[in-house]
Design an enzyme around this catalytic site. Structure first.
Site, PDB file in Angstrom:
ATOM      1  N   TRP A 358       0.827  -1.208   0.000  1.00  0.00           N
ATOM      2  CA  TRP A 358       0.000   0.000   0.000  1.00  0.00           C
ATOM      3  C   TRP A 358       0.862   1.260   0.000  1.00  0.00           C
ATOM      4  O   TRP A 358       0.381   2.350  -0.258  1.00  0.00           O
ATOM      5  CB  TRP A 358      -0.958   0.017   1.204  1.00  0.00           C
ATOM      6  CG  TRP A 358      -0.287   0.303   2.539  1.00  0.00           C
ATOM      7  CD1 TRP A 358       0.766  -0.371   3.078  1.00  0.00           C
ATOM      8  CD2 TRP A 358      -0.607   1.338   3.477  1.00  0.00           C
ATOM      9  NE1 TRP A 358       1.117   0.171   4.303  1.00  0.00           N
ATOM     10  CE2 TRP A 358       0.285   1.225   4.574  1.00  0.00           C
ATOM     11  CE3 TRP A 358      -1.567   2.345   3.513  1.00  0.00           C
ATOM     12  CZ2 TRP A 358       0.252   2.070   5.687  1.00  0.00           C
ATOM     13  CZ3 TRP A 358      -1.597   3.196   4.625  1.00  0.00           C
ATOM     14  CH2 TRP A 358      -0.700   3.049   5.686  1.00  0.00           C
ATOM     15  N   ASP A 359       2.155   1.088   0.248  1.00  0.00           N
ATOM     16  CA  ASP A 359       3.099   2.207   0.243  1.00  0.00           C
ATOM     17  C   ASP A 359       2.956   3.031  -1.039  1.00  0.00           C
ATOM     18  O   ASP A 359       3.070   4.252  -1.028  1.00  0.00           O
ATOM     19  CB  ASP A 359       4.552   1.698   0.303  1.00  0.00           C
ATOM     20  CG  ASP A 359       4.827   0.803   1.499  1.00  0.00           C
ATOM     21  OD1 ASP A 359       3.886   0.180   2.003  1.00  0.00           O
ATOM     22  OD2 ASP A 359       5.999   0.706   1.912  1.00  0.00           O
ATOM     23  N   GLU A 489       1.077  -1.894  13.088  1.00  0.00           N
ATOM     24  CA  GLU A 489       1.152  -3.362  13.108  1.00  0.00           C
ATOM     25  C   GLU A 489       1.453  -3.915  14.496  1.00  0.00           C
ATOM     26  O   GLU A 489       1.557  -5.129  14.672  1.00  0.00           O
ATOM     27  CB  GLU A 489       2.212  -3.824  12.106  1.00  0.00           C
ATOM     28  CG  GLU A 489       1.811  -3.510  10.672  1.00  0.00           C
ATOM     29  CD  GLU A 489       2.861  -3.905   9.642  1.00  0.00           C
ATOM     30  OE1 GLU A 489       4.037  -4.058  10.016  1.00  0.00           O
ATOM     31  OE2 GLU A 489       2.499  -4.036   8.463  1.00  0.00           O
ATOM     32  N   LYS A 601       3.493   1.687  16.157  1.00  0.00           N
ATOM     33  CA  LYS A 601       4.634   1.539  15.247  1.00  0.00           C
ATOM     34  C   LYS A 601       4.705   2.720  14.277  1.00  0.00           C
ATOM     35  O   LYS A 601       5.770   3.245  13.982  1.00  0.00           O
ATOM     36  CB  LYS A 601       4.475   0.234  14.475  1.00  0.00           C
ATOM     37  CG  LYS A 601       5.596  -0.054  13.518  1.00  0.00           C
ATOM     38  CD  LYS A 601       5.352  -1.350  12.761  1.00  0.00           C
ATOM     39  CE  LYS A 601       6.471  -1.626  11.765  1.00  0.00           C
ATOM     40  NZ  LYS A 601       6.167  -2.710  10.849  1.00  0.00           N
ATOM     41  N   GLN A 602       3.570   3.112  13.742  1.00  0.00           N
ATOM     42  CA  GLN A 602       3.548   4.187  12.742  1.00  0.00           C
ATOM     43  C   GLN A 602       2.179   4.838  12.790  1.00  0.00           C
ATOM     44  O   GLN A 602       1.254   4.285  13.383  1.00  0.00           O
ATOM     45  CB  GLN A 602       3.814   3.624  11.357  1.00  0.00           C
ATOM     46  CG  GLN A 602       2.707   2.731  10.814  1.00  0.00           C
ATOM     47  CD  GLN A 602       3.194   1.807   9.714  1.00  0.00           C
ATOM     48  OE1 GLN A 602       3.722   0.738  10.000  1.00  0.00           O
ATOM     49  NE2 GLN A 602       3.019   2.211   8.478  1.00  0.00           N
TER      50      GLN A 602
HETATM   51  C1  BGC Z   1       5.007  -1.159   7.548  1.00  0.00           C
HETATM   52  C2  BGC Z   1       3.928  -1.264   6.491  1.00  0.00           C
HETATM   53  C3  BGC Z   1       4.585  -1.182   5.132  1.00  0.00           C
HETATM   54  C4  BGC Z   1       5.687  -2.215   4.997  1.00  0.00           C
HETATM   55  C5  BGC Z   1       6.463  -2.054   3.708  1.00  0.00           C
HETATM   56  C6  BGC Z   1       6.052  -2.249   7.327  1.00  0.00           C
HETATM   57  O1  BGC Z   1       7.072  -2.121   8.267  1.00  0.00           O
HETATM   58  O2  BGC Z   1       4.462  -1.311   8.826  1.00  0.00           O
HETATM   59  O3  BGC Z   1       2.995  -0.228   6.622  1.00  0.00           O
HETATM   60  O4  BGC Z   1       3.624  -1.377   4.143  1.00  0.00           O
HETATM   61  O5  BGC Z   1       6.612  -2.070   6.041  1.00  0.00           O
HETATM   62  O6  BGC Z   1       7.064  -0.806   3.646  1.00  0.00           O
END
Ligand code: BGC
Length: 767
Positions: A358-359, A489, A601-602
């Site tokens: 989804w990035d 996550e 985490k984000q």
């Molecule tokens: C992030 C995800 C991301 C993936 C790839 C993961 O660490 O939590 O949001 O899509 O990395 O960049």
């Protein structure tokens, strides 16, 4: 501890002095690519020290097995790997029978430079052998942007203190394994090895996926810049072919090998013609010649930089960093091919499988949309459109039907190919970013035709998924979405992740809005889409009901939306109170402990607030920022940028700058000590966003392009350009003024601090 060996420079990444401990990190940082293929910055000559050899070809992958005893219905069938491709860069050098190997020789005057202005990797050093013989080496390498199946190397050797025998042994090696393969598994079958006078070819195919690739090389030799011919000896093994050229060389003379390398592959040519295609492309490259190819390379990069460059005055490291981010994004995706996408590590490593996440939709599209022609972003949207059938098949395995689409969290070809159920698969929020990207594109480009032509089918299919996935809670008298993982996550299988629910509701509303608009303005498209998708009135009504009755967890006490049901049951101790020995928690704590903790985490709720900032008053943005940011550990590279943008929005410029630093030099300074695995390509788009949307305050809601520029005290000025609806707009900001310059021949309407200004062609306004 951050690394600190990259020398600050405006246009180049430079390393001086040979440090064995930096080799794998530098191999990532100095990577080169041209959108169709890419390579880690491995040495041409043998290196027996620690190294991670990697060459990758866009679109080529292998479905690795993931089935285990506890497999459950609906789990993805395989885990896709980007495949390490045959090596064409190799050139072994022998001096009086001694192999040049920097792990064994004494290395002096070592310098490596990635010149981002021209798109070329340059390396020079002096090597001293055990018998005291010294040679000087200079190597230039690039992957052509214009002819994206070829790359070129110019490798020169000069004996400094002796005359003697030199051997050049260029080779192709298809005996390559993936760094991340289980049990050194081999993924390529070698089909044919061919040799001609100055050329060699290895035709190989991937097991299972049957991608065919011809790897080719063509060699030219020169002595002191004059082309020479030497007899060669050929050596072939099952997986490798090499040419040996041996001659005597005098002290001070320079012997040069030009090696043109290529990949021609079955996504672009008929399988039977791959060797022929390689011959053609290599011969063409050699006719053009190294120097002219390099001129073309400079020209192609100059064209990219013309709109994509960001200039920062007063902070050299920041200048270097933003150019590095922009450079790597352009090396990864050129936008020419809608079958390719942007892997989180691009062509610089294997982690994340080189797949699409989804990035792309959530972070990368705005970068490509603003710095390139609109077809580039459109190709990224078409990538998903072309995978719609598979996105409809994916959730059938999970019990959904009637044309509901669930796009994969991780994919190479439209199928889900990641095996972490709770973390990745449950992140159904990614489905919403597919629609958000369409909305973003249409808003920015003004190209509404994308919706009737392609987008609407995707939009309907995703809205259907949300409607089927939401269930009615008679307790709450609202629709709820259970058992998901949000962008954070560090929480799995939660109920009513606010971000997911908000996005789902918005997706459904956007679907209804567009259905109404199409019915009114694009009737024949409307009829075609309705009949193709079998959408009926009943379904539309249900969509309305679900959207208006979606549930959102909210805390009256704190006056914030809650990340998910039950979030307040956690011990909300801010990250600042965690002992630094406990960080990063994903390396120090058990998964169980992370899941029970409040740590984020984000951006999660804040990701939603960022996407839909126009739905929230400033004080709400502040309240949510103040509630969630202190609990955020930013352990995803995608996290700091969203926080930086929101911090700018709420006028916390110091915080915005702090967050900006975490994204901009993440790889150059290797904050997380993991750069040896590859670069964080997708988060580089976040760095660009932090400047343009963050400090520059560029927004693009409701068909309005608006700005609210601010500047961190650490910089003297910055400027960026955007391509807006075919016109180039330059924004310049220093501590006294701000300038907007319309560099095109059409007027552009912009809003500055909420005031509309029409910039006529070539006009500048200063405020
Ligand atoms: C992030 C995800 C991301 C993936 C790839 C993961 O660490 O939590 O949001 O899509 O990395 O960049």
């Amino acid at each position: 501890m951050n690394q600190n060996y990259i020398i600050p420079n405006e246009w180049s990444i430079i390393e001086e002095g040979f440090h064995k401990e930096n080799i794998t990190t530098s191999e990532s940082i100095f990577s080169i690519g041209n959108g169709a293929m890419g390579q880690r910055a491995n040495f041409e000559e043998t290196y027996t020290g620690e190294t991670f050899q990697g060459s990758y070809i866009g679109g080529i992958y292998y479905p690795d097995k993931t089935r285990v005893g506890w497999w459950k219905n609906g789990y993805p069938k395989y885990f896709a790997k980007v495949l390490n491709a045959p090596n064409w860069i190799g050139i072994d050098i022998k001096i009086d029978n001694q192999l040049l190997d920097l792990a064994k020789c004494k290395v002096l005057n070592y310098r490596r430079e990635l010149n981002m202005k021209d798109g070329i990797l340059i390396r020079s050093f002096t090597a001293k052998f055990s018998d005291e013989k010294k040679i000087e080496v200079e190597a230039y390498r690039f992957l052509s942007l214009d002819f994206n199946e070829v790359g070129a190397i110019k490798y020169s050797v000069t004996p400094i203190n002796f005359s003697g025998e030199i051997e050049f042994i260029p080779y192709l090696d298809a005996g390559i394994v993936n760094e991340d393969s289980n049990y050194d598994e081999f993924f390529w079958e070698i089909l044919q090895i061919e040799e001609e006078e100055t050329e060699a070819y290895i035709l190989s195919k991937t097991f299972k996926t049957e991608f065919h690739v011809c790897t080719g090389m063509k060699i030219e030799l020169a002595l002191n810049d004059y082309e020479i011919n030497l007899d060669k000896e050929t050596e072939k093994t099952e997986k490798n072919i090499s040419f040996k050229y041996k001659t005597n060389i005098k002290q001070g003379d320079t012997f040069t090998i030009y090696k043109y390398g290529s990949y021609t592959q079955s996504m672009n040519h008929p399988k039977a013609e791959l060797i022929f295609a390689a011959e053609k492309v290599l011969q063409k490259a050699a006719i053009i010649g190294f120097d002219n190819l390099l001129d073309k390379q400079r020209f192609a990069w100059a064209k990219i930089w013309k709109t994509a460059d960001i200039i920062i005055e007063g902070d050299l490291k920041a200048q270097q960093a933003i150019r590095f981010n922009i450079f790597q994004l352009n090396q990864t995706y050129s936008g020419k091919d809608s079958r390719l996408n942007i892997g989180p590590k691009g062509f610089t490593g294997e982690k994340y499988g080189g797949s699409t996440y989804w990035d792309t939709e959530a972070y990368c599209i705005p970068f490509y949309m603003s710095t390139k022609d609109k077809n580039v972003a459109k190709n990224l949207l078409l990538y998903r459109y072309n995978q719609l059938d598979k996105a409809i098949k994916n959730p059938e395995l999970l019990g959904f039907n009637g044309g509901a689409a669930l796009y994969p969290m991780v994919t190479m070809n439209g199928e889900e190919c990641h095996n972490e159920w709770e973390i990745t698969f449950e992140e159904i929020h990614r489905n919403g970013s597919m629609i958000y990207a369409i909305y973003n594109y249409v808003n920015y480009s003004g190209d509404y035709s994308y919706i009737p032509e392609f987008g609407m089918e995707v939009i309907i299919a995703i809205a259907r998924f949300w409607c089927q996935r939401a269930t009615f809670s008679s307790d709450k008298e609202r629709y709820v979405i259970l058992g998901v993982t949000g962008p954070n996550e560090y929480e799995n299988n939660v109920n009513n992740n606010w971000y997911t629910n908000y996005l789902a509701k918005w997706c459904i509303e956007y679907t209804l809005e567009n259905l109404g608009y199409l019915k009114d303005k694009f009737q024949s498209d409307y009829n075609r889409i309705i009949s193709k998708t079998n959408l009926n009135e009943q379904e539309i009504k249900e969509m309305q009901t679900i959207a208006t009755s979606m549930y959102f967890p909210y805390s009256e006490k704190n006056e914030v939306f809650l990340q998910q049901d039950g979030f307040l049951d956690k011990e909300l101790i801010p990250v600042s109170e965690l002992d630094s020995s406990q960080r990063p928690i994903n390396q120090k704590w058990s998964w169980d402990r992370i899941l029970r903790s409040p740590y984020i985490k984000q951006a999660d709720v804040l990701q939603g607030i960022y996407f839909f900032e126009n739905h929230f008053e400033n004080h709400l943005i502040k309240d949510h920022f103040d509630f969630y940011e202190p609990l955020t550990v930013h352990e995803s590279s995608l996290s700091p940028c969203v926080h930086s943008i929101l911090a700018s929005k709420i006028n916390r410029i110091d915080k915005a700058y702090e967050m900006y630093l975490q994204t901009a030099r993440l790889d150059l300074d290797d904050y997380n000590q993991e750069v040896h695995e590859g670069l964080h390509i997708t988060s580089m788009a976040g760095t660009w966003l932090s400047i343009v949307q963050g400090f520059g305050g560029m927004r693009n809601f409701d068909n309005r392009l608006s700005f609210n520029p601010q500047i961190p005290s650490q910089w003297e000025s910055y400027s960026f350009k955007i391509n807006y609806r075919g016109n180039t707009l330059k924004v310049y900001k220093n501590h006294k003024t701000c300038e907007f310059i319309n560099e095109s021949d059409n007027p552009i309407d912009i809003y500055i601090n909420n005031k509309k200004i029409t910039l006529s062609q070539q006009m500048k306004v200063k405020i």
